[in-house]
Scaffold this active site. Structure first.
Site, short mmCIF file in Angstrom:
data_model
loop_
_atom_site.label_atom_id
_atom_site.label_comp_id
_atom_site.label_asym_id
_atom_site.label_seq_id
_atom_site.Cartn_x
_atom_site.Cartn_y
_atom_site.Cartn_z
N LEU A 230 0.86 -1.18 0.00
CA LEU A 230 0.00 0.00 0.00
C LEU A 230 0.90 1.23 0.00
O LEU A 230 2.00 1.20 0.55
CB LEU A 230 -0.90 0.03 1.25
CG LEU A 230 -1.98 -1.04 1.37
CD1 LEU A 230 -2.71 -0.89 2.71
CD2 LEU A 230 -2.98 -0.97 0.23
N ASP A 231 0.43 2.31 -0.60
CA ASP A 231 1.20 3.54 -0.58
C ASP A 231 1.39 4.03 0.85
O ASP A 231 0.62 3.69 1.75
CB ASP A 231 0.50 4.63 -1.41
CG ASP A 231 0.43 4.26 -2.88
OD1 ASP A 231 1.25 3.44 -3.32
OD2 ASP A 231 -0.45 4.80 -3.58
N ARG A 232 2.39 4.85 1.03
CA ARG A 232 2.69 5.37 2.37
C ARG A 232 1.49 6.11 2.97
O ARG A 232 1.17 5.96 4.14
CB ARG A 232 3.91 6.29 2.31
CG ARG A 232 4.26 6.94 3.63
CD ARG A 232 5.52 7.75 3.54
NE ARG A 232 5.90 8.30 4.83
CZ ARG A 232 7.14 8.54 5.21
NH1 ARG A 232 8.15 8.24 4.42
NH2 ARG A 232 7.41 9.06 6.40
N THR A 234 -1.67 5.77 2.08
CA THR A 234 -2.89 4.96 2.05
C THR A 234 -3.00 4.13 3.31
O THR A 234 -2.01 3.61 3.82
CB THR A 234 -2.89 4.04 0.82
OG1 THR A 234 -2.70 4.84 -0.36
CG2 THR A 234 -4.20 3.30 0.70
N ARG A 354 -5.22 6.01 -7.80
CA ARG A 354 -5.02 7.45 -7.76
C ARG A 354 -5.01 8.05 -9.17
O ARG A 354 -5.60 9.11 -9.41
CB ARG A 354 -3.72 7.76 -7.03
CG ARG A 354 -3.75 7.34 -5.57
CD ARG A 354 -2.37 7.34 -4.93
NE ARG A 354 -1.79 8.67 -4.86
CZ ARG A 354 -0.60 8.92 -4.31
NH1 ARG A 354 0.11 7.93 -3.78
NH2 ARG A 354 -0.14 10.15 -4.28
#
Length: 477
Positions: A230-232, A234, A354
């Site tokens: 997961l993105d930082r 998110t 995104r």
């Protein structure tokens, strides 16, 4: 002559007779007292129209990740009631709150079959009817509920994310273990907070993989390993494998092939049923309320020669691109210039959701300054006037009392990213490790056979998204 004299006498004596029309009587007024001063005012208004959200169409029986006949509301009759479906979707909501909405008659369903022209409103709104908790659901039924059903309490306590060391102390270990949503012999499922990196590099020590290896081993020689990212910024569900075999199968499940390359039909079927579901708050609202985004992505290098950026592929054939598919659905009306989306990625690409929201739909995610910085600048400068869809009346924002809006919510000056992995359905790796590795002549133990083929997890949103969600139901006409 007599009428003229009577009128002249009334005016002369200071008496004026008012004649009211029977068609339009005067507006009623109520005597109110404020600061010991009595005055007339309009009567108290009735209940204001509620903001509604829609559940996805009912998928059918049995529900994914749930054994048939386990829930008392479903029984063994092979059907699902309305309250069971609502409880299944809002697993994190208390049962009493859901039952209260049914008791008050606040739960509605779209009419089944073809629309009745006599019932359809002039503005094209879909006709709905109130339903009871024991109504049997059919495939494709769509339920509408007030936004208030998912209102959540905001914790005033802040947890300090461990940082600066690969050897967390007791408080940091306890914090990490509170993030665990599920644990068995094969996997660990966490509810990752925002701003915590998943995969670290040399200057980052507080990444999830390093901290999990130190704090989430739970008696094993090695800590769990990442199988997806997961993105930082998110938040949401993050799965980690606890053994080499489980990591291998999880990698195949999270790949585009979804692990469907086994001779075991039950495993292939479970892999096909696997999905991830995100909730996101976006600026604006898509033209279509639901749909499928199929837009390949490619990576470009910026002028500094170091930073890369994911963009929609132009289809020229001269650039490397990857297929990217996302299903989306609008949850409710547009509030404060924003709307909530339910996103389900079919493929797994970097920054897929995104970029699809920002460039394919034209609705950047709130807090996504990498792909929507210009939209954020315009959005904060524009006065917002929202229209309630059922009545067509304008809405204005009422800030709830005692609410701190400077926690990264939609009302703060610099909101955090509003993207959360809320729901996930996975094959039961612990069960299938025995099924896939067993000999054909060797029968399975009773305890293993009784385990479900699918596991379902639901994670609550972080505080800044809870505040933004609660603001949805705090509007006055």
């Amino acid at each position: 002559m007599w009428k003229a004299k009577t009128c002249f006498r009334q005016i002369f004596l200071g008496v004026v007779t008012r004649r009211y029309s029977r068609v339009a009587p005067p507006p009623s007024s109520v005597l109110r007292v404020t600061n010991n001063i009595a005055h007339l005012g309009p009567p108290k208004q009735g209940p204001l129209p509620r903001q509604l959200i829609s559940l996805p169409p009912f998928p059918g029986y049995p529900l994914p990740g749930k054994n048939a006949g386990v829930d008392g509301d479903e029984g063994d009759s092979g059907h699902v009631t309305a309250i069971s479906w609502v409880k299944f979707y809002f697993e994190e909501i208390h049962d009493k709150a859901i039952q209260t909405h049914f008791t008050k008659g606040l739960v509605q369903m779209e009419f089944r079959g073809r629309r009745d022209a006599s019932r359809e409103n002039e503005d094209g709104a879909i006709p709905m009817r109130k339903i009871k908790h024991n109504e049997v659901m059919e495939i494709g039924d769509k339920i509408w509920l007030p936004v208030s059903i998912a209102e959540m309490r905001i914790s005033k306590r802040y947890d300090t994310i461990p940082s600066g060391t690969l050897y967390p102390n007791a408080d940091e270990i306890a914090y990490l273990q509170r993030l665990v949503r599920f644990k068995d012999s094969a996997i660990i499922v966490l509810n990752k907070p925002p701003k915590l990196p998943v995969k670290g590099n040399v200057p980052i020590h507080n990444s999830m993989d390093a901290l999990a290896a130190a704090a989430l081993s739970f008696g094993k020689d090695e800590g769990p390993r990442l199988v997806h990212r997961l993105d930082r910024e998110t938040s949401g569900l993050l799965v980690m494998g606890r053994s080499k075999e489980s990591i291998h199968y999880l990698h195949s499940v999270f790949s585009d092939y979804k692990g469907r390359n086994s001779s075991c039909k039950a495993w292939n079927k479970a892999c096909e049923a696997m999905y991830q579901q995100y909730w996101a708050l976006v600026i604006g609202s898509p033209k279509e309320k639901e749909g499928l985004i199929s837009a390949p992505l490619s990576k470009v290098l910026l002028d500094d020669g170091k930073t890369d950026r994911v963009v929609l592929a132009q289809g020229s054939g001269f650039e490397a691109s990857q297929e990217a598919i996302t299903e989306y659905r609008v949850l409710g009306p547009m509030i404060n210039g924003c709307s909530w989306l339910e996103l389900r990625p079919i493929t797994s690409r970097k920054h897929q959701l995104r970029v699809h929201c920002a460039e394919a739909l034209g609705t950047s995610i709130v807090g996504d300054y990498k792909y929507g910085w210009f939209v954020h600048k315009r959005w904060k400068q524009m006065p917002q006037v929202d229209i309630e869809p059922t009545t067509g009346k304008p809405y204005k924002l009422r800030r709830p009392e005692g609410l701190d809006v400077q926690k990264g919510s939609v009302l703060s000056k610099v909101p955090l990213l509003h993207l959360h992995c809320r729901e996930m359905v996975l094959p039961n790796i612990a069960k299938f490790l025995h099924v896939l590795n067993q000999q054909e002549t060797e029968p399975l133990r009773t305890g293993i056979i009784d385990k479900p083929d699918l596991l379902r997890f639901v994670a609550s949103m972080p505080s800044h998204m809870k505040i933004s969600w609660n603001l949805m139901s705090s509007y006055l006409v």
